[in-house]
Design a protein around this motif. Structure first.
Motif, PDB file in Angstrom:
ATOM      1  N   GLU A   4      -8.630  -4.198  -0.592  1.00  0.00           N
ATOM      2  CA  GLU A   4      -7.583  -3.586  -0.766  1.00  0.00           C
ATOM      3  C   GLU A   4      -7.892  -2.384  -1.683  1.00  0.00           C
ATOM      4  O   GLU A   4      -8.715  -2.458  -2.615  1.00  0.00           O
ATOM      5  CB  GLU A   4      -6.538  -4.364  -1.408  1.00  0.00           C
ATOM      6  CG  GLU A   4      -6.075  -5.612  -0.586  1.00  0.00           C
ATOM      7  CD  GLU A   4      -5.248  -6.559  -1.331  1.00  0.00           C
ATOM      8  OE1 GLU A   4      -4.175  -6.687  -1.503  1.00  0.00           O
ATOM      9  OE2 GLU A   4      -6.031  -7.475  -1.823  1.00  0.00           O
ATOM     10  N   TRP A   6      -5.912   0.811  -4.084  1.00  0.00           N
ATOM     11  CA  TRP A   6      -5.110   1.234  -4.623  1.00  0.00           C
ATOM     12  C   TRP A   6      -5.425   2.812  -4.894  1.00  0.00           C
ATOM     13  O   TRP A   6      -6.457   3.042  -5.377  1.00  0.00           O
ATOM     14  CB  TRP A   6      -4.612   0.547  -5.985  1.00  0.00           C
ATOM     15  CG  TRP A   6      -3.845  -0.818  -5.802  1.00  0.00           C
ATOM     16  CD1 TRP A   6      -2.281  -0.569  -6.188  1.00  0.00           C
ATOM     17  CD2 TRP A   6      -4.070  -1.929  -5.219  1.00  0.00           C
ATOM     18  NE1 TRP A   6      -1.920  -1.793  -5.664  1.00  0.00           N
ATOM     19  CE2 TRP A   6      -2.839  -2.856  -5.540  1.00  0.00           C
ATOM     20  CE3 TRP A   6      -5.215  -2.591  -4.988  1.00  0.00           C
ATOM     21  CZ2 TRP A   6      -2.886  -3.920  -5.195  1.00  0.00           C
ATOM     22  CZ3 TRP A   6      -5.211  -3.926  -4.725  1.00  0.00           C
ATOM     23  CH2 TRP A   6      -4.031  -4.806  -4.689  1.00  0.00           C
ATOM     24  N   ARG A  39      -2.994   0.595  -0.675  1.00  0.00           N
ATOM     25  CA  ARG A  39      -1.892   0.108  -1.605  1.00  0.00           C
ATOM     26  C   ARG A  39      -1.212   1.396  -2.386  1.00  0.00           C
ATOM     27  O   ARG A  39      -2.072   2.078  -2.480  1.00  0.00           O
ATOM     28  CB  ARG A  39      -2.232  -1.090  -2.623  1.00  0.00           C
ATOM     29  CG  ARG A  39      -2.853  -2.408  -1.996  1.00  0.00           C
ATOM     30  CD  ARG A  39      -1.749  -3.235  -1.199  1.00  0.00           C
ATOM     31  NE  ARG A  39      -2.254  -4.255  -0.804  1.00  0.00           N
ATOM     32  CZ  ARG A  39      -1.564  -5.235  -0.001  1.00  0.00           C
ATOM     33  NH1 ARG A  39      -0.257  -4.845   0.636  1.00  0.00           N
ATOM     34  NH2 ARG A  39      -1.992  -6.420   0.416  1.00  0.00           N
ATOM     35  N   HIS A 106       3.978   3.075   3.797  1.00  0.00           N
ATOM     36  CA  HIS A 106       4.339   1.802   4.238  1.00  0.00           C
ATOM     37  C   HIS A 106       4.753   1.764   5.746  1.00  0.00           C
ATOM     38  O   HIS A 106       4.404   0.614   6.527  1.00  0.00           O
ATOM     39  CB  HIS A 106       5.199   1.322   3.143  1.00  0.00           C
ATOM     40  CG  HIS A 106       4.251   0.559   2.027  1.00  0.00           C
ATOM     41  ND1 HIS A 106       3.946  -0.561   2.083  1.00  0.00           N
ATOM     42  CD2 HIS A 106       4.231   1.205   0.844  1.00  0.00           C
ATOM     43  CE1 HIS A 106       3.381  -1.035   0.966  1.00  0.00           C
ATOM     44  NE2 HIS A 106       3.275   0.152   0.293  1.00  0.00           N
ATOM     45  N   ASP A 169       3.361  -3.204  -4.751  1.00  0.00           N
ATOM     46  CA  ASP A 169       1.883  -2.752  -5.016  1.00  0.00           C
ATOM     47  C   ASP A 169       1.756  -2.504  -6.154  1.00  0.00           C
ATOM     48  O   ASP A 169       0.667  -2.718  -6.834  1.00  0.00           O
ATOM     49  CB  ASP A 169       1.805  -1.567  -3.968  1.00  0.00           C
ATOM     50  CG  ASP A 169       1.448  -1.838  -2.467  1.00  0.00           C
ATOM     51  OD1 ASP A 169       1.453  -3.133  -2.033  1.00  0.00           O
ATOM     52  OD2 ASP A 169       1.292  -1.040  -1.620  1.00  0.00           O
TER      53      ASP A 169
END
Length: 235
Positions: A4, A6, A39, A106, A169
């Motif tokens: 993941e 960010w 994210r 998203h 998130d």
């Protein structure tokens, strides 16, 4: 294994870090068994949703520098980006609130087109004379990424669409201790912060796969702080 990431499209080190991670992943023996999820992280969540400002002016004001010094800061980051084969303009770019961009990302994730849209937004923001803070530019990019135009327009028009997903998130980032982006989490067990060299990502992926110790980031990696400040490593 799941990775993941960010990041915020306003962060140049996220743009560079993604390219380096992609290169590092390509050298990982089990790359075909890695799922990558992007994210949301806002560098300037309190910023105005309209009227973005020129990046060079923002940097000069934030760091108390002259416009020429701010341009030099941009050129330093640009050299790192270009070394990765990325396009990077140092003049004419905007900086602003990215919440709506994250909401659209998203939607793209829900339609299986997240990375395609992310790459297009990064390139438009850092390398092209198109402002990603213009909703019409975002619509064009969404269609280029394979999204339905009407659906993309509906999401941008409805401020609540995918807002909860963006906020979720951001809460997770805080819970995981992400103090800067890009922030990489491997199988929810190992973390790497900053735009590390490709070989660091390759080693970290191997460590995570083997279940060994925490993958430690190398010193001096570029990252963007929650206040929007982006560190420029000194040569």
């Amino acid at each position: 294994m799941r990775v993941e990431i960010w990041s915020d499209i306003a962060c140049p080190w996220c743009y560079i870090g993604k390219a380096r991670f992609t290169k590092g992943l390509a050298e990982f023996a089990h790359r075909d068994e890695v799922e990558v999820v992007f994210r949301s992280f806002e560098l300037d969540p309190n910023g105005a949703r309209t009227s973005p400002v020129p990046v060079v002016e923002m940097l000069a004001k934030k760091y108390g520098r002259t416009l020429e010094e701010a341009r030099d800061m941009e050129e330093h980051v640009a050299r790192s980006a270009r070394a990765e084969g990325l396009v990077y303009r140092t003049d004419g770019r905007d900086h602003g609130n990215t919440f709506d961009i994250h909401r659209l990302l998203h939607l793209a994730a829900a339609r299986g087109r997240q990375e395609e849209l992310l790459d297009l937004v990064y390139r438009a923001n850092f390398g092209e004379e198109r402002s990603v803070y213009d909703p019409e530019v975002l619509i064009v990019l969404a269609v280029e990424a394979g999204l339905d135009e009407a659906e993309a327009r509906a999401v941008l028009a409805d401020g609540s669409a995918y807002a909860a997903e963006v906020r979720a998130d951001e809460r997770e980032a805080a819970e995981l201790g992400a103090g800067a982006v890009p922030f990489f989490v491997l199988d929810r067990r190992y973390g790497i912060s900053g735009g590390q060299p490709a070989e660091v990502f390759t080693r970290a992926l191997a460590q995570a796969w083997a279940g060994r110790g925490l993958a430690q980031p190398a010193a001096g990696a570029g990252a963007c702080e929650p206040d929007g400040a982006c560190a420029v490593p000194q040569a």
